[in-house]
Every structure is written in C-alpha cells, then in structure tokens.
Write an enzyme that holds these catalytic residues in place. Structure first.
Site, PDB file in Angstrom:
ATOM      1  N   SER A 178       0.786  -1.225   0.000  1.00  0.00           N
ATOM      2  CA  SER A 178       0.000   0.000   0.000  1.00  0.00           C
ATOM      3  C   SER A 178       0.823   1.282   0.000  1.00  0.00           C
ATOM      4  CB  SER A 178      -0.972   0.000   1.179  1.00  0.00           C
ATOM      5  OG  SER A 178      -0.316  -0.344   2.369  1.00  0.00           O
ATOM      6  N   HIS A 206      -5.505  -3.611  -1.917  1.00  0.00           N
ATOM      7  CA  HIS A 206      -5.258  -2.655  -3.002  1.00  0.00           C
ATOM      8  C   HIS A 206      -5.226  -3.332  -4.379  1.00  0.00           C
ATOM      9  CE1 HIS A 206      -4.628   1.142  -0.907  1.00  0.00           C
ATOM     10  NE2 HIS A 206      -4.068   0.448   0.053  1.00  0.00           N
ATOM     11  N   LYS A 237     -12.247  -0.034  -0.576  1.00  0.00           N
ATOM     12  CA  LYS A 237     -11.361   0.721  -1.458  1.00  0.00           C
ATOM     13  C   LYS A 237     -11.982   0.794  -2.860  1.00  0.00           C
ATOM     14  CE  LYS A 237      -7.423   0.410   1.478  1.00  0.00           C
ATOM     15  NZ  LYS A 237      -6.584  -0.535   2.210  1.00  0.00           N
TER      16      LYS A 237
HETATM   17  C1  LIG Z   1      -6.624  -0.756   3.617  1.00  0.00           C
HETATM   18  C2  LIG Z   1      -6.101  -2.073   3.945  1.00  0.00           C
HETATM   19  C3  LIG Z   1      -6.753  -2.875   4.881  1.00  0.00           C
HETATM   20  C4  LIG Z   1      -7.943  -2.378   5.652  1.00  0.00           C
HETATM   21  O1  LIG Z   1      -9.095  -2.436   4.894  1.00  0.00           O
HETATM   22  P1  LIG Z   1     -10.431  -1.756   5.459  1.00  0.00           P
HETATM   23  O2  LIG Z   1     -11.514  -2.427   4.724  1.00  0.00           O
HETATM   24  O3  LIG Z   1     -10.321  -0.285   5.175  1.00  0.00           O
HETATM   25  O4  LIG Z   1     -10.461  -2.032   6.925  1.00  0.00           O
HETATM   26  C5  LIG Z   1      -6.271  -4.148   5.108  1.00  0.00           C
HETATM   27  N1  LIG Z   1      -5.176  -4.607   4.455  1.00  0.00           N
HETATM   28  C6  LIG Z   1      -4.516  -3.855   3.555  1.00  0.00           C
HETATM   29  C7  LIG Z   1      -3.333  -4.433   2.845  1.00  0.00           C
HETATM   30  C8  LIG Z   1      -4.954  -2.569   3.273  1.00  0.00           C
HETATM   31  O5  LIG Z   1      -4.302  -1.825   2.382  1.00  0.00           O
END
Ligand SMILES: *Cc1c(COP(=O)(O)O)cnc(C)c1O
Length: 389
Positions: A178, A206, A237
């Site tokens: 990320s 992502h 996301k």
């Molecule tokens: C953003 C992210 C999360 C968290 O996801 P949410 O649905 O916002 O809680 C978990 N793992 C990774 C790799 C992320 O980038």
C-alpha cells in the site's frame, strides 16, 4: 502536562503533528476540503464507486427493505439473506469455492489469522505487510518470522530452516503493497509454499477491483486461481463501500463461521452496504469501463511525473509515491500542495521507515486528464519552490 500531552509535544517538535482534514461532500476527484475545492489525490476510491448513483440506489432500496442495521452478529440473527447473497457474489467473482464477508478488511486480518493458526504453527510475513496483518499476527498464538520485503531467498531460507519444527506454516503477504504500489511476487511465493508444504494468505486490499481481469485481483493477475489458500479483500477501497472478505475453500468459510471472532462478536455489515457492494460487483462483471479508465489515468499520471524528473519508487499500480525522504520536508510539501489546491497525503514514520517519507498520489477513474495535468503542474512548481527537485 499529562503523559499524552508530552508525547503530542514530541510530534509537534518533529513536525509530524497534523489536524484531520474535513471533507464536506462526497469522495470525488475534486472535493471540498476544509472549505476549499481541491484536487483529490488521496482516496482509495479507485473506480469512483463511493458516490456512484447505481450503488446509492441499491443502498437506498435495501435500507427501505431491511432497515439500517443488521441487528446482531452474523452467528445469531444478523445474517440476512442479503449477506448470504453477497458472500456468493464474491465467491463467484473471485472464482473461489466460497467467501465470507466481515465488517472491514482490518476486521478480517484481526479475526482470520488467529482463527487459522495455533501455537504449533509458524507465520512468515513480509516486512512491509499492512498494519492490520501485523496486528492480526499479534493476536495469533503461532510463532512468527519476518522476511525482507519481497526477498524470495530470505523467505526460502526461513522455510528451509524452520519448516520441520511446526505443524502448519502460513506465508502472509499483501497482494499490492500500500505504501509503494509494488505487486507481491505471488508465483514465487506459491511455488515455495508448494515446495515446503506451507499455506498462503494474500491480503489483496489494493489489488481487488484494480488488478486482474475486471479487477479480480492479484491472484487472477498471475493466473493463480485455486492455488492461494486465503484471499483477503476489502470492500472499502475500489468497491467504494465498506467491509472485507475472505475467499477460499468451503472449509475455510465453515471454520471462520465458528472461530472468526469478528463474525461472532461484532455486528454484521449494514444491509444497505451489502446491497451497494452487490451492485458494484455487477458493474465490474458487466464492463471493464471503470478498470480501464483507472489504468489509463494511472499510466498517464505516472509517465508525466517521471518525465518531470520525480522518483516514484518501484510502483506498478495506481498507487504512486513521490519519494522525498526527510519527514518534516515531506509534511511541509504535502501542506503546501494543499494550500495550492492539491490534496496528497504525506506518509512518514511510523507508517514507513524513518527517512523514507513520501507523498502518496492515488489516481482514480474519476480524474479527468485536465485535472491530472493541473495536479502535476502544481506538484512540480511546489517541488521547485521547496527545493525538492
Ligand atoms: C486498507 C487495507 C486494509 C484495511 O481495509 P479496510 O476495509 O479499510 O479495513 C487491510 N489490508 C490492507 C493491505 C490494506 O491496504
């Protein structure tokens, strides 16, 4: 001063203290932030689904039918037919046997890792894995080892040395990292897992909605269907709503419905969210319009930054860091960009290593070329003025 005031003063002294920005409207390419219109290069709303009329309509209809809350955890009476449908929609989309929806991607990692490992097991984790994986691993009774980022020799040497001492070994990686936007070396990881009889766990937060055919994710991107044991995704996301899921075998779903603690002790996703998510997957199945636009914009923006002489690290996805280094300089850059009409968040320690500060540009399918041009112009002029380039 209280002990927290002292700690806060330390943040202020090192130039990394910040107030939360306030967005007064929906998450779009241009947002009204702190009372001012700015180009938004900071959201994870890759496909523009967060404010899409079709998703909103689906959510409103479901709220009329089911109300706003599920009323209980899934294992008691919070499991509505719409949650079951959503699980099935995700399983089909991901080409996996089964899927189970959680309240967030974070809740998935917090609940699943501890549920599928025991004190007789070993977890091997990439050093740049997401904070929710790190916390999830902390909640497990298993032993841990961390390998240097995407270093397959380092991973293999841990497997070679330790495999025999444990019952199960679980290799965990982000699908797309990320903070740098690089993709995990999944084919190599899967091969090593086979060679050493280990399990694989990919957090594709992502990657889902971004990589692969119609946004099916990193596993699809590499053609590895059926070869990764646990595929985690987020619905917050690219999908634009909220929630997380685990896709994989029917057995993993059955087990998680008994031992996945966020499913047992935290209320199910709101039904309106489930309906909006189902609509989002329908749209991804119907057309590649959104994912195509995302990648077209990402390539355009990245090429332009590189041609201006910026260091974008080793990004391979729409996540585009501009490497700065020093923490206070990074934050000053981000602050000045906001003043000049571009919102790009500064990312510094402890989110990334000390001295590896960067601003992280998130391109989406919503941006027009004109907006991307304008953003790069402002980024370039500001970087010149601050002697960053
Ligand atoms: C953003 C992210 C999360 C968290 O996801 P949410 O649905 O916002 O809680 C978990 N793992 C990774 C790799 C992320 O980038």
């Amino acid at each position: 001063m209280s002990y927290l005031d002292l700690k806060i003063q330390e943040l202020k002294d090192s130039g990394v203290y910040r107030e939360l920005p306030i967005n007064e409207g929906p998450c779009e390419a241009v947002i009204r932030l702190n009372g001012k219109d700015v180009i938004n290069l900071s959201s994870n709303n890759y496909l523009g689904f967060a404010n899409h009329p079709r998703l909103k309509k689906a959510a409103i209809d479901a709220i009329e039918k089911y109300g706003v809350g599920a009323g209980a955890v899934r294992t008691i009476v919070g499991n509505m037919d719409i949650h079951e449908t959503l699980d099935q929609v995700i399983a089909n989309f991901k080409h996996e046997e089964a899927a189970t929806v959680f309240q967030s991607g974070f809740a998935c990692n917090a609940g699943v890792i501890q549920a599928i490992t025991s004190e007789k097991d070993l977890i091997i984790s990439d050093e740049l894995n997401h904070a929710s994986i790190i916390d999830g691993v902390r909640l497990s009774k298993a032993s841990r080892a961390v390998y240097k980022h995407s270093d397959m020799e380092a991973l293999e040497s841990i497997l070679k040395e330790k495999r025999d001492q444990f019952e199960q070994v679980l290799i965990i990686t982000d699908g797309v990292f990320s903070m740098d936007g690089d993709i995990a070396k999944l084919p190599e990881i899967v091969q090593l897992a086979k060679k050493y009889n280990a399990l694989t766990y990919v957090d594709d937060a992502h990657g889902s909605g971004v990589l692969g055919n119609s946004g099916r994710g990193t596993v699809d991107h590499f053609g590895l269907h059926g070869q990764v044991d646990f595929i985690i995704g987020t619905l917050s996301k690219a999908i634009g709503v909220v929630g997380g899921y685990v896709a994989g075998s029917k057995a993993s779903r059955a087990w998680l419905l008994h031992r996945g603690r966020p499913l047992l002790f935290s209320t199910a996703l709101m039904p309106g969210a489930a309906a909006a998510i189902i609509e989002a997957f329908k749209m991804l199945e119907e057309s590649t319009e959104y994912t195509d636009k995302l990648w077209d914009n990402a390539r355009y923006f990245k090429n332009k930054l590189v041609s201006y002489g910026f260091d974008i690290g080793h990004s391979e996805t729409p996540i585009t860091p501009i490497m700065i280094g020093e923490e206070s300089k990074t934050m000053a850059f981000s602050k000045e960009l906001l003043k000049r009409g571009v919102y790009v968040s500064g990312i510094v320690f402890p989110t990334v290593q000390k001295g590896m500060g960067r601003i992280r540009c998130m391109v989406s399918a919503l941006h027009t070329k004109a907006q991307l041009d304008q953003a790069v112009d402002i980024i370039y002029k500001t970087a010149k003025d601050l002697s960053i380039i």
